[in-house]
Write a protein that holds these residues in place. Sequence first.
Motif, PDB file in Angstrom:
ATOM      1  N   LYS A  81      19.576  38.580  20.748  1.00 31.14           N
ATOM      2  CA  LYS A  81      19.596  38.452  19.289  1.00 31.14           C
ATOM      3  C   LYS A  81      21.013  38.220  18.830  1.00 31.14           C
ATOM      4  O   LYS A  81      21.790  39.159  18.673  1.00 31.14           O
ATOM      5  CB  LYS A  81      19.043  39.716  18.641  1.00 31.14           C
ATOM      6  N   GLY A  82      21.357  36.986  18.669  1.00 27.26           N
ATOM      7  CA  GLY A  82      22.698  36.647  18.197  1.00 27.26           C
ATOM      8  C   GLY A  82      23.784  37.144  19.116  1.00 27.26           C
ATOM      9  O   GLY A  82      24.904  37.408  18.692  1.00 27.26           O
ATOM     10  N   GLY A  83      23.467  37.251  20.390  1.00 26.66           N
ATOM     11  CA  GLY A  83      24.454  37.727  21.353  1.00 26.66           C
ATOM     12  C   GLY A  83      24.188  39.147  21.801  1.00 26.66           C
ATOM     13  O   GLY A  83      24.611  39.542  22.890  1.00 26.66           O
ATOM     14  N   ASP A  84      23.497  39.919  20.986  1.00 29.37           N
ATOM     15  CA  ASP A  84      23.119  41.266  21.409  1.00 29.37           C
ATOM     16  C   ASP A  84      21.979  41.150  22.423  1.00 29.37           C
ATOM     17  O   ASP A  84      20.920  40.598  22.105  1.00 29.37           O
ATOM     18  CB  ASP A  84      22.622  42.094  20.219  1.00 29.37           C
ATOM     19  N   ILE A  98      26.448  44.478  24.323  1.00 33.79           N
ATOM     20  CA  ILE A  98      27.119  43.682  23.286  1.00 33.79           C
ATOM     21  C   ILE A  98      28.308  42.996  23.960  1.00 33.79           C
ATOM     22  O   ILE A  98      29.320  43.643  24.266  1.00 33.79           O
ATOM     23  CB  ILE A  98      27.613  44.570  22.123  1.00 33.79           C
ATOM     24  N   PRO A  99      28.216  41.710  24.191  1.00 35.32           N
ATOM     25  CA  PRO A  99      29.227  41.037  25.015  1.00 35.32           C
ATOM     26  C   PRO A  99      30.636  41.044  24.410  1.00 35.32           C
ATOM     27  O   PRO A  99      31.613  41.282  25.131  1.00 35.32           O
ATOM     28  CB  PRO A  99      28.700  39.607  25.137  1.00 35.32           C
TER      29      PRO A  99
ATOM     30  N   ASN B 673      20.727  36.439  10.810  1.00 33.03           N
ATOM     31  CA  ASN B 673      21.630  36.058  11.893  1.00 33.03           C
ATOM     32  C   ASN B 673      22.642  37.151  12.208  1.00 33.03           C
ATOM     33  O   ASN B 673      23.646  36.899  12.879  1.00 33.03           O
ATOM     34  CB  ASN B 673      22.339  34.736  11.561  1.00 33.03           C
ATOM     35  N   TYR B 674      22.381  38.361  11.720  1.00 25.99           N
ATOM     36  CA  TYR B 674      23.322  39.431  12.031  1.00 25.99           C
ATOM     37  C   TYR B 674      23.102  39.932  13.451  1.00 25.99           C
ATOM     38  O   TYR B 674      21.980  40.060  13.929  1.00 25.99           O
ATOM     39  CB  TYR B 674      23.157  40.618  11.070  1.00 25.99           C
ATOM     40  N   SER B 675      24.194  40.229  14.106  1.00 31.45           N
ATOM     41  CA  SER B 675      24.139  40.983  15.363  1.00 31.45           C
ATOM     42  C   SER B 675      25.440  41.762  15.442  1.00 31.45           C
ATOM     43  O   SER B 675      26.449  41.389  14.836  1.00 31.45           O
ATOM     44  CB  SER B 675      23.978  40.061  16.572  1.00 31.45           C
ATOM     45  N   ASP B 676      25.422  42.834  16.192  1.00 29.30           N
ATOM     46  CA  ASP B 676      26.660  43.589  16.389  1.00 29.30           C
ATOM     47  C   ASP B 676      27.713  42.688  17.028  1.00 29.30           C
ATOM     48  O   ASP B 676      28.906  42.774  16.715  1.00 29.30           O
ATOM     49  CB  ASP B 676      26.392  44.803  17.288  1.00 29.30           C
ATOM     50  N   ASN B 677      27.240  41.844  17.918  1.00 28.78           N
ATOM     51  CA  ASN B 677      28.160  40.940  18.598  1.00 28.78           C
ATOM     52  C   ASN B 677      28.880  40.038  17.599  1.00 28.78           C
ATOM     53  O   ASN B 677      30.103  39.868  17.649  1.00 28.78           O
ATOM     54  CB  ASN B 677      27.371  40.093  19.602  1.00 28.78           C
ATOM     55  N   GLN B 678      28.118  39.476  16.685  1.00 28.24           N
ATOM     56  CA  GLN B 678      28.722  38.590  15.688  1.00 28.24           C
ATOM     57  C   GLN B 678      29.646  39.360  14.751  1.00 28.24           C
ATOM     58  O   GLN B 678      30.673  38.840  14.311  1.00 28.24           O
ATOM     59  CB  GLN B 678      27.626  37.879  14.886  1.00 28.24           C
TER      60      GLN B 678
END
Lengths: 171, 787
Positions: A81-84, A98-99, B673-678
């Motif tokens: 999910k968006g990178g997660d 979380i990358p 489009n939220y993520s902790d990564n973003q």
Amino acid sequence: MKLSEIQPKFKFIALFTSIGILGLVVILIIAFSSFKKPVQPQAKPSIAPNNIVPPTKKTEELPKNVQTIKQQIVESATENKGGDLTLQKNEAFIIRYIPAPNVFMVTLLQRPAETYKSQAEDWFKKYGLKQEELCNLPVRFSLGTNKLRKENPNFSSLPKDCSGSPVLLKK
Amino acid sequence: MVSGPVLAAENLPPAPAPCTNAKDTAQLTDNFVTTDEGEAPIIIPVEEQTGAPGQQVTVNVSTTFQIDFSKLQAIFGPQNSDYQEGKTQDQERQSANLISLEDQDLNQFNGPIQKISPVSLLDSQKVKFVEYVAGNPHLLESDDKYTDIEGQNPKNIFELVTEFGFPQPPKAGEDKTDWNEKWGKYWAKIPTAYREFYKGYVEFWAYGGDKTFSQLKDGVVGDCPTPTVLRSVEFVMPEFARTVGTSDQLNNVVVPCAAQSYRHGTGVNGDECGNTPKTAQNIKDENGNVFSKTLKFCKQLVTKFPKDVAEKFKKTIKISFNWLSPKSALAAETPPTGGPTPIPCFKIMSEGKEGNAPFCAVAQNQLIPGDVCSNPNPQDPNNLNKGQNVLCTLTVNKSVTLNLPTDLTAENPQWNACHDNGNGTIACTSTIRVFPVIRIPFLAEIWNSTYYSDDTETGIEGSPQKTGRPGIYTNFMPQAVSQVLFEGDGLITRDRYRELSSLCQGGGADSGDELVDNPACVELAEALEALEAAFPEITAQQGGCDYATPIQLKQCFGPYWGRITSRSLPGQVADNVQGAKDSKVLGLNSTDEKERFIGATDCSKDFTKDIALKPKALQEHIGITKQDCNMNAASNSGGTQPGDGGTPPNSNDCSGLYTLTNPVGNFGDPNCNYSDNQLYIKLQNIDPSNADFWFFTIAPCESLSRNDGAMDPNSYNPGSTSGSAWGLFQMGHAAYPELGIPEQINDISLGTQYDRGDVEWNLQASNAVSHNNNYQSPSFEYWACAQ
């Protein structure tokens, strides 16, 4: 007008005046107390701050076998999910990688938090990791509900037997 | 193997040039651009004109108007057709290796057309596609390369036909060996509809007289008034045909004729099915091309034309007119020259991101002396013909001719008032109204095929909509689902709330009146009770809501606002759709809105498809656990966005990620489009030295967690020490007058609005950083979690 007639009137006037002054004082006291209510320092509710101890080691600084296992774990992701990357999800906890900040984040959802924290650690250890290797993998924990935060005010984001401290504000 | 197609078809090498081979059609829907009040944008008073009965009087109209053709065509994007038959035109799909696709990807590979249409009908459509593309090398598809199911051996239609001949799919029980070796390898990739481009027109129409205007507005028996066409500019609409084609296919396939709306029948008015139980497919076959039927539209002024559509046109067209004056034909003068004077009501709104759909620059032969065109974005990949005439200032300079009446006792709609001067002359006054008219092919048909048909809601008299008859997406929608989605399931709708809210004013405890004296307030109170009962989880969290005044009563709706149904009309953007009130409606990130814009259908397209067609177990597996969708529970902030204008709140819970209990809905992640990564990446970009502090200390402490464990940009604390706290960093918020919520922004007096957490997550981050950098000394004093 006779004095005898006046005296009772004075008595009434004095009585009413006294009552009036007394009432005024009471009103002033009430008003004063409401406007100038002293600020009582309220005891902060005891709640876990939920802050996370950040990773201190880069992946390349980990032992080779840990790096390999880490890669294996990341590749087991079931969702992105968006990178997660979601690695494990059940009613008690969610494990994600979380990358960008390079952290395995475990969000605990049910009580008792420490029990499920331990279960989540076991999930990592099934890949062959030792308890101490979770510290720098790094695995971190957070409490996913306010209820859990209130119940576990001293909760640590670190796995068992790890040391470290949250990010300190640079003054 | 069965016999091949009846029609002999040509196979020509590809030479795509769709912009120069656009087709013309008489089936145009005339969309008048009006003011919000339904008036003409250009009104020219004609002062008293004196002359002999029947004498001609001319009124010169001299105006300029600017059109951005890239935006004009982007108003109607390709998403509906992409949804309906999958993205068959995308290179990624054309080259996909189907063998290696995961189940979920395979599920998304096809749209409803492929999923619910019988194979025989699908095959028929695909055969026709191949034949048509092979014979029409100007189509864009002629040079599309399709790989086989293993993603190998890419070939275009010309090459496929050259190698394998025209496709003749085998029927059930027939030997498929030869087919599987040839066309069969490519068949899953073949689309069912081609992108034939059609011509649209931007025209300026003039009408004389108030009575004519009334006829236009209110309708007229017989022919509608004929306009004076001041200027007509042809442009090309790239995606209409495919959108119509795909929706029409679905209607043909799945909806019985009698259940369909206008256009598929055989009756006198084209809206009745035959006595025999013919299917729409039968009727279509009898009548040939689906586009060939006549639409019986009275070209009338659409005063109820969906306002949002008109707004999009207004954003696309800027008009100014520099001179106008009524003139006698006998004393015509040359119009003076001078700089154009802008008309305020037609100013272009703030810069947006519209224009990301394919478009054709306007052809050179559409320009006349005085026109000025430019190409502001020469590298725009959507400019299909790489033309230079994209942003054009076009001129109109033409006379409108009116004839003085010959009989003052007869009706003379072109004139407002006349009188006889008694000397053989008469004198009359009039008003010329000029409307920009966007003539779009098949727009009505698209409306007709969208979510539902309701002839009371289209705003177009003579509409092909028929109440109770389905558009393509309702054919499998259970009634119960429909009620939940569009009828509020018995609960108050937003439209009704607004009506009642405007009536429930004054009174209350402040004035000594009773709320019960006002029926609107009473109905609102009853609606609130129903909401409290329907959403006990919110009620439990918020506690009971006490009210004594209308404002307090309305405030009680705040926590439930995200759950109140908003119904959007065909072709209309719901006002609670993100971006509907700003320039981002058709933004790069707003695919969702564009789909809805086409027909207010998007929310439930996927939703109802999933609910109706997928097994319960699969629904649960992929997270479809609620009867909810984007359009069902939208929110309208009413507030403003700071700085670069983040996406306004909406009701999208991002497939269940968010439990929206705040008053305005999904403010923190409206684009899902939220993520902790973003977030971490964002923080690294804007405040690298404190990114870890923000990410590991402040945000997880201040915010809640959403359902997947990530931090929740929709975090909301109604009981903060300073009022209410919003977002990842628990900051202030704008005013929401509709909900009776005043602003709470502690730096607004300083000329900034960084103290706002009721915005999209990336703005939350930048607001927090900016607020800290500008106003916090010592740093992070604002946040208790930093102490």
